[in-house]
Scaffold this active site. Structure first.
Site, short mmCIF file in Angstrom:
data_model
loop_
_atom_site.label_atom_id
_atom_site.label_comp_id
_atom_site.label_asym_id
_atom_site.label_seq_id
_atom_site.Cartn_x
_atom_site.Cartn_y
_atom_site.Cartn_z
N GLY A 432 -129.19 -66.56 30.01
CA GLY A 432 -129.14 -65.71 28.84
C GLY A 432 -128.38 -66.37 27.71
N VAL A 437 -126.49 -67.29 35.29
CA VAL A 437 -126.12 -66.44 36.43
C VAL A 437 -126.62 -67.09 37.71
CG1 VAL A 437 -126.27 -64.16 37.46
CG2 VAL A 437 -126.24 -64.40 34.97
N LYS A 451 -121.49 -65.50 37.04
CA LYS A 451 -121.95 -65.84 35.69
C LYS A 451 -120.98 -66.82 35.03
CE LYS A 451 -122.97 -63.71 31.21
NZ LYS A 451 -123.10 -62.45 30.49
N ASP A 549 -126.29 -54.98 23.16
CA ASP A 549 -127.53 -55.67 23.52
C ASP A 549 -128.30 -54.84 24.54
OD1 ASP A 549 -128.47 -58.97 24.80
OD2 ASP A 549 -129.42 -57.65 23.34
#
Length: 758
Positions: A432, A437, A451, A549
């Protein structure tokens, strides 16, 4: 004319020495080896020479796909591919560099297009040339977006977006870092592309210092971004780029069924496959020459080049190699300076050798021990440095002060490296904008998501630790639980519970076969659980948290299809005495609150807008933004609201929902979506109100008295039948067309313009 031709042939005659794989033979006998400053090695050949008043045709290439044209009618000789207009600047043993074409669009102070040029390049399929991945698609501009597409019918399309509030402050360090300059890669094997340019606001706010947007495909290493200077002086930038930037082509020999020989590689050369049907030839070690020309590669006489092939004794050339023996009375390695020593009696040599070996072993063991100790000490100090840099001491003090040492587990670097098999690529489960991750296995058999975040600036470490602390206190069944962190690496590493059943986005858009589990009742449940979690973050957490988000890709589902809100990389804490926070605009296009985009004022209503888009996805099965749809349907938010106003809701709802839910329920959820998508944040409901309304509707749906299908009103059943029998849905629910999937990742001007508050 004859005199001119003789002068040309003299100037372009074959060279005695070449630069093609160390070759002495460059071209076929009697063929030209150079056009201006460009050397042309076989299998390429100059088949056409264009001169004033006369043209010359030769047979100098391996086949017509390698033919080149040398034009002598301009001031300086120019070399072109085939008989086309692609100018060649250099040919090596695997690559060719050609001129670059630049697309641009310029605007005047009134927002009108003053200059416009598109760009495309088509290499005929018969030529064994493809655009190298050393090229990058580059966009220059502060209010622009650009598309690069492959040939008609292909699946390739990509894009770039250039946004910067103040062009004069764009850095000029020579790198394309994203501000005013955007770059993206191209796929392997591309032979055709075209480029189109657009602007979000016709350069209205930046035209004084950035009048034009540019886009081109060129070699990444040859382009140096000049920052504000390139933005303000369009003419200078265009000339500089045309002069300095080249496009790189990969070339190869392709298997030809019409040629009886299995390969064109000649004697003492090797064939190296570079694609399914293409290969290169290269000389074997110890040989030189042009591997494509008879008789092939010739043996190198190493004894004639003592600087490259040293010999301090008697040199003897052999095929592909050479030997070097010490002079009489000496022994050792003649290829090494001082390698030959005078012979001595055997006993002292053996004794000396043994002593030397054991002595060296002892020294080596001692040095190795010291080296390992120093290295271990450096590693410990480096981890301590990263721990302090990432706010570890601040975290320790906070844990000690509150007496909550078990609230956050502080993992060590070794623990997480072991859990992820040293961060193996095979353990990656997601990438991302805020990190990568990995799936990890702890010693107690817990499966976790690990992560690795992006580098956190030292000035932000306290805020980063505060966010970890707050998220560790969030206890909600629909929020992914933060288990701990590791601060001993250069970047902070977070450890979450592992959620195994993919994202809501995947279940809406990717799963073939109709998504049997995603019924109307389950959609209401997922929506209610997600709304409940967001409402908790907004109003019940220790300090309010704005997710920033919210999208279907950040809503996970566990093995029981329970909803889990995830990815707090962009989240922000809101002080209790504030109702908004000023931040740099971040989010995902299609879900991004237009009011936040234009004001940079982040509020909890920004999450409400994003959640409204998730609800719209749930009941329509459509992507938030899709450039492949009609202009009216490109932006789901505006299309949904317009359909509501025109009483066309049931034309955009998924057909199966018209069978599983009552029309009153669908209308109620649609009205809720419409309120969430209001362009003014103050007129949107709070997440708490959204959660309560969805939970109430869900309880009504699951009530035993609610027999919506068996006892539906006659008018409801007739409308469902009418919708099923009519052709209201021009686009199938799943799967989407390839063009629609490609366009979802793009940027469209409509996505911004139609969401702008009026």
């Amino acid at each position: 004319m004859l005199l001119l031709f003789i002068l040309v042939l003299t100037w372009m005659s074959p060279l005695p020495e070449g630069n093609f794989v160390g070759a002495t033979a460059i071209a076929k006998p009697g063929c030209l080896t150079k056009c201006g400053e460009v050397t042309v090695p076989y299998p390429f050949g100059i088949n056409y020479v264009v001169m004033p008043g006369r043209n010359i045709t030769q047979n100098c290439a391996l086949e017509d796909t390698f033919e080149l044209t040398c034009n002598l009618t301009s001031k300086a000789p120019e070399l072109f591919i085939g008989r086309g207009n692609l100018k060649v600047y250099n040919i090596s043993d695997t690559e060719m560099r050609i001129s670059v074409s630049i697309a641009f669009r310029c605007y005047d102070s009134y927002g009108n297009i003053s200059e416009n040029r598109t760009s495309w390049t088509d290499i005929p399929e018969r030529f064994p040339l493809t655009f190298s991945q050393k090229n990058k698609f580059t966009l220059i501009g502060c209010d622009d977006y650009a598309w690069i597409r492959g040939p008609p019918g292909s699946d390739y399309a990509s894009g770039c977006m250039g946004i910067c509030n103040n062009p004069s402050r764009v850095p000029d360090n020579g790198t394309c870092s994203g501000s005013g300059c955007c770059q993206t890669s191209i796929p392997q094997g591309l032979q055709y592309f075209n480029i189109t340019l657009g602007s979000f606001n016709n350069h209205g706010s930046v035209v004084s210092s950035n009048r034009c947007g540019f886009a081109f495909l060129g070699e990444e290493e040859s382009f140096k971004f000049g920052g504000a200077r390139d933005m303000s002086n369009a003419t200078e930038f265009y000339i500089k780029t045309r002069s300095n930037v080249r496009r790189v082509l990969d070339w190869e020999i392709r298997d030809n069924p019409n040629i009886l020989e299995p390969t064109v590689c000649k004697g003492n050369s090797l064939r190296k496959n570079v694609s399914i049907s293409g290969y290169h030839c290269s000389c074997k070690e110890g040989y030189q020459g042009n591997p494509y020309l008879e008789p092939g590669c010739e043996d190198i006489d190493e004894c004639m080049d003592n600087s490259t092939y040293p010999c301090y004794g008697n040199c003897n050339n052999t095929p592909g190699d050479y030997t070097c023996t010490c002079l009489v009375g000496y022994e050792g390695d003649g290829k090494t300076k001082n390698g030959c020593q005078r012979k001595a009696s055997k006993f002292p040599v053996i004794a000396l050798s043994l002593a030397l070996v054991f002595g060296l072993l002892a020294i080596f063991s001692g040095i190795s021990g010291i080296f390992l100790g120093v290295r271990k000490r450096k590693l410990i100090k480096l981890r301590e440095k990263f721990f302090e840099q990432n706010g570890g001491e601040f975290m320790k003090q906070k844990l000690k002060a509150t007496g909550a040492n078990d609230a956050v587990t502080m993992f060590s670097t070794d623990q997480l490296r072991k859990a992820t098999d040293n961060y193996s690529e095979e353990r990656i489960v997601g990438r991302g904008g805020y990190g990568v991750v990995y799936k990890g296995f702890l010693p107690d058999n817990r499966v976790v998501a690990i992560k690795k975040s992006k580098i956190v600036d030292g000035s932000q470490s306290e805020q980063f630790i505060n966010e970890i602390w707050i998220l560790s206190q969030v206890i909600h069944r629909n929020v992914v639980k933060l288990l701990g962190c590791c601060l001993e690496e250069e970047v902070p590493i977070l450890v979450y519970e592992f959620i195994s059943n993919n994202t809501l986005f995947y279940h809406i858009h990717h799963k073939p076969g109709g998504m049997s589990w995603l019924s109307w009742e389950n959609r209401l449940r997922v929506a209610a659980e997600a709304a409940s979690a967001l409402a908790y973050l907004h109003s019940q957490a220790t300090m309010p948290i704005i997710h920033r988000d919210v999208k279907s890709a950040n809503i996970l589902l566990d093995e029981n299809f329970t909803t889990k809100i995830s990815d707090f990389g962009a989240s922000r804490l809101v002080p209790l005495d504030h109702d908004q926070v000023t931040t740099l605009v971040q989010g995902t296009l299609g879900y991004l609150d237009p009011e936040y985009f234009h004001t940079s004022q982040l509020t909890d209503k920004s999450d409400v807008y994003s959640f409204g888009m998730v609800l719209a996805e749930l009941i329509t099965g459509r992507l938030p933004i899709c450039a492949a749809r009609t202009n009216e349907e490109k932006n789901l938010a505006t299309y949904f609201v317009k359909s509501m106003k025109e009483n066309r809701l049931f034309q955009i709802v998924e057909p199966r929902l018209l069978q599983e839910g009552t029309l009153e329920q669908l209308q109620t959820v649609a009205e809720l979506v419409k309120r969430c998508l209001n362009l003014l944040g103050d007129e949107r409901p709070t997440m708490k109100e959204v959660a309560m309304e969805l939970e109430g509707l869900r309880k009504f749906t699951t009530h035993p008295w609610n027999q919506q299908h068996e006892q539906a009103p006659e008018e409801s059943r007739s409308l469902i039948l009418e919708v099923e029998q009519s052709d209201l849905y021009g686009v199938p629910l799943i799967p989407y067309s390839s063009n629609e999937w490609e366009s979802y990742s793009g940027i469209t001007e409509m996505a911004f313009q139609e969401n702008k508050p009026r």
